[in-house]
Write a protein that holds these residues in place. Structure first.
Motif, PDB file in Angstrom:
ATOM      1  N   VAL A  29       0.851  -1.185   0.000  1.00 15.24           N
ATOM      2  CA  VAL A  29       0.000   0.000   0.000  1.00 15.24           C
ATOM      3  C   VAL A  29       0.889   1.237   0.000  1.00 15.24           C
ATOM      4  O   VAL A  29       1.758   1.374   0.864  1.00 15.24           O
ATOM      5  CB  VAL A  29      -0.909   0.001   1.254  1.00 15.24           C
ATOM      6  CG1 VAL A  29      -1.740   1.260   1.317  1.00 15.24           C
ATOM      7  CG2 VAL A  29      -1.780  -1.246   1.281  1.00 15.24           C
ATOM      8  N   ALA A  30       0.667   2.134  -0.948  1.00 17.19           N
ATOM      9  CA  ALA A  30       1.425   3.385  -1.014  1.00 17.19           C
ATOM     10  C   ALA A  30       0.487   4.557  -0.758  1.00 17.19           C
ATOM     11  O   ALA A  30      -0.522   4.722  -1.445  1.00 17.19           O
ATOM     12  CB  ALA A  30       2.096   3.535  -2.375  1.00 17.19           C
ATOM     13  N   THR A  31       0.849   5.347   0.261  1.00 15.78           N
ATOM     14  CA  THR A  31       0.105   6.550   0.602  1.00 15.78           C
ATOM     15  C   THR A  31       1.041   7.747   0.480  1.00 15.78           C
ATOM     16  O   THR A  31       2.248   7.589   0.276  1.00 15.78           O
ATOM     17  CB  THR A  31      -0.459   6.462   2.040  1.00 15.78           C
ATOM     18  OG1 THR A  31       0.634   6.284   2.967  1.00 15.78           O
ATOM     19  CG2 THR A  31      -1.440   5.312   2.167  1.00 15.78           C
ATOM     20  N   ILE A  32       0.478   8.931   0.634  1.00 17.95           N
ATOM     21  CA  ILE A  32       1.262  10.153   0.544  1.00 17.95           C
ATOM     22  C   ILE A  32       1.308  10.790   1.932  1.00 17.95           C
ATOM     23  O   ILE A  32       0.293  11.251   2.443  1.00 17.95           O
ATOM     24  CB  ILE A  32       0.652  11.129  -0.468  1.00 17.95           C
ATOM     25  CG1 ILE A  32       0.526  10.454  -1.835  1.00 17.95           C
ATOM     26  CG2 ILE A  32       1.479  12.411  -0.557  1.00 17.95           C
ATOM     27  CD1 ILE A  32      -0.359  11.194  -2.797  1.00 17.95           C
ATOM     28  N   GLY A  33       2.497  10.782   2.530  1.00 20.06           N
ATOM     29  CA  GLY A  33       2.677  11.369   3.851  1.00 20.06           C
ATOM     30  C   GLY A  33       3.220  12.780   3.758  1.00 20.06           C
ATOM     31  O   GLY A  33       3.524  13.283   2.668  1.00 20.06           O
ATOM     32  N   LEU A  34       3.358  13.416   4.900  1.00 11.37           N
ATOM     33  CA  LEU A  34       3.906  14.772   4.930  1.00 11.37           C
ATOM     34  C   LEU A  34       5.320  14.830   4.369  1.00 11.37           C
ATOM     35  O   LEU A  34       5.726  15.826   3.780  1.00 11.37           O
ATOM     36  CB  LEU A  34       3.887  15.321   6.355  1.00 11.37           C
ATOM     37  CG  LEU A  34       2.513  15.652   6.926  1.00 11.37           C
ATOM     38  CD1 LEU A  34       2.630  16.108   8.371  1.00 11.37           C
ATOM     39  CD2 LEU A  34       1.832  16.724   6.082  1.00 11.37           C
ATOM     40  N   ASP A  35       6.082  13.744   4.565  1.00 11.98           N
ATOM     41  CA  ASP A  35       7.462  13.703   4.098  1.00 11.98           C
ATOM     42  C   ASP A  35       7.615  12.966   2.774  1.00 11.98           C
ATOM     43  O   ASP A  35       8.725  12.670   2.358  1.00 11.98           O
ATOM     44  CB  ASP A  35       8.359  13.046   5.153  1.00 11.98           C
ATOM     45  CG  ASP A  35       8.393  13.851   6.441  1.00 11.98           C
ATOM     46  OD1 ASP A  35       8.370  15.087   6.365  1.00 11.98           O
ATOM     47  OD2 ASP A  35       8.444  13.230   7.520  1.00 11.98           O
ATOM     48  N   GLY A  36       6.503  12.640   2.119  1.00 13.81           N
ATOM     49  CA  GLY A  36       6.563  11.944   0.840  1.00 13.81           C
ATOM     50  C   GLY A  36       5.878  10.594   0.895  1.00 13.81           C
ATOM     51  O   GLY A  36       5.057  10.342   1.775  1.00 13.81           O
ATOM     52  N   PRO A  37       6.212   9.703  -0.042  1.00 14.57           N
ATOM     53  CA  PRO A  37       5.536   8.403  -0.117  1.00 14.57           C
ATOM     54  C   PRO A  37       5.785   7.550   1.119  1.00 14.57           C
ATOM     55  O   PRO A  37       6.842   7.621   1.751  1.00 14.57           O
ATOM     56  CB  PRO A  37       6.170   7.750  -1.345  1.00 14.57           C
ATOM     57  CG  PRO A  37       6.786   8.852  -2.119  1.00 14.57           C
ATOM     58  CD  PRO A  37       7.164   9.908  -1.124  1.00 14.57           C
ATOM     59  N   HIS A  38       4.783   6.739   1.431  1.00 16.79           N
ATOM     60  CA  HIS A  38       4.855   5.803   2.560  1.00 16.79           C
ATOM     61  C   HIS A  38       4.300   4.478   2.044  1.00 16.79           C
ATOM     62  O   HIS A  38       3.149   4.417   1.600  1.00 16.79           O
ATOM     63  CB  HIS A  38       4.018   6.332   3.723  1.00 16.79           C
ATOM     64  CG  HIS A  38       3.971   5.430   4.910  1.00 16.79           C
ATOM     65  ND1 HIS A  38       5.040   5.252   5.752  1.00 16.79           N
ATOM     66  CD2 HIS A  38       2.983   4.639   5.391  1.00 16.79           C
ATOM     67  CE1 HIS A  38       4.704   4.406   6.713  1.00 16.79           C
ATOM     68  NE2 HIS A  38       3.460   4.008   6.510  1.00 16.79           N
ATOM     69  N   ALA A  39       5.120   3.421   2.039  1.00 14.72           N
ATOM     70  CA  ALA A  39       4.691   2.124   1.505  1.00 14.72           C
ATOM     71  C   ALA A  39       4.751   1.071   2.601  1.00 14.72           C
ATOM     72  O   ALA A  39       5.743   0.990   3.339  1.00 14.72           O
ATOM     73  CB  ALA A  39       5.580   1.723   0.333  1.00 14.72           C
ATOM     74  N   THR A  40       3.683   0.273   2.702  1.00 13.24           N
ATOM     75  CA  THR A  40       3.599  -0.762   3.733  1.00 13.24           C
ATOM     76  C   THR A  40       2.885  -2.003   3.189  1.00 13.24           C
ATOM     77  O   THR A  40       2.002  -1.890   2.344  1.00 13.24           O
ATOM     78  CB  THR A  40       2.819  -0.260   4.963  1.00 13.24           C
ATOM     79  OG1 THR A  40       1.522   0.187   4.555  1.00 13.24           O
ATOM     80  CG2 THR A  40       3.538   0.870   5.661  1.00 13.24           C
ATOM     81  N   PRO A  41       3.261  -3.182   3.700  1.00 10.14           N
ATOM     82  CA  PRO A  41       2.533  -4.397   3.330  1.00 10.14           C
ATOM     83  C   PRO A  41       1.287  -4.549   4.199  1.00 10.14           C
ATOM     84  O   PRO A  41       1.256  -4.073   5.341  1.00 10.14           O
ATOM     85  CB  PRO A  41       3.544  -5.510   3.627  1.00 10.14           C
ATOM     86  CG  PRO A  41       4.385  -4.956   4.731  1.00 10.14           C
ATOM     87  CD  PRO A  41       4.434  -3.458   4.516  1.00 10.14           C
ATOM     88  N   LEU A  42       0.269  -5.193   3.649  1.00  7.91           N
ATOM     89  CA  LEU A  42      -0.982  -5.344   4.387  1.00  7.91           C
ATOM     90  C   LEU A  42      -1.789  -6.481   3.783  1.00  7.91           C
ATOM     91  O   LEU A  42      -1.671  -6.768   2.588  1.00  7.91           O
ATOM     92  CB  LEU A  42      -1.776  -4.039   4.288  1.00  7.91           C
ATOM     93  CG  LEU A  42      -2.896  -3.780   5.279  1.00  7.91           C
ATOM     94  CD1 LEU A  42      -2.368  -3.740   6.716  1.00  7.91           C
ATOM     95  CD2 LEU A  42      -3.587  -2.471   4.957  1.00  7.91           C
TER      96      LEU A  42
END
Length: 155
Positions: A29-42
């Motif tokens: 899963v890739a989201t957009i955080g304050l510091d840029g992309p954030h990718a995590t498995p789920l």
């Protein structure tokens, strides 16, 4: 939904895609955080029209999606080049049901909780767990891209 433009010759059919998403267990899963992309498995569920994520409501992923609901999710498999296959789903995440989920009956969640329970909770007889930390996110795709490199042998 936008149609797939590239790679149509190796794209999965709808039935192939649905079977693939029913069988595979982990998405990225890739989201957009304050510091840029954030990718995590789920873990995830697919109901044929939407991808469902059962996420901790106090996670960075959840926080990112409350700020900006745009999301990209990839499910892939294969080891050797001619085995590679996968699906990318792009869309917007929307919370569904109570937050966090306590298990109160909710018709909007009945089907996905059956799908999720059957896929991941066999040791619990497929019964969905509600730990009062998770909530459901539904991703209705705006674009789906798929690939199956096993089809390259036929080209």
């Amino acid at each position: 939904m936008r149609p797939q433009r590239r790679g149509r010759k190796i794209a999965m059919s709808d039935d192939e895609r649905d079977a693939f998403l029913a069988a595979e267990r982990t998405c990225r899963v890739a989201t957009i955080g304050l510091d840029g992309p954030h990718a995590t498995p789920l873990w995830f569920g697919w109901d044929g029209t939407a991808l469902w994520l059962y996420s901790i409501v106090q996670s960075q992923r959840w926080t990112d999606l409350q700020r900006d609901p745009r999301i990209s999710v990839v499910v892939d498999a294969g080891v050797e080049y001619f085995e590679l296959r996968g699906v990318e789903i792009v869309g917007r995440a929307e919370p569904v049901g109570e937050l966090p989920r306590t298990g109160t009956p909710d018709a909007a969640l009945t089907e996905v909780e059956k799908i999720f329970g059957a896929k991941y909770l066999a040791a619990n007889d497929g019964e969905m767990f509600h730990d009062q930390r998770h909530g459901w996110l539904r991703i209705v795709p705006t674009k789906i891209t798929s690939w199956d490199f096993r089809k390259l042998a036929d080209l």
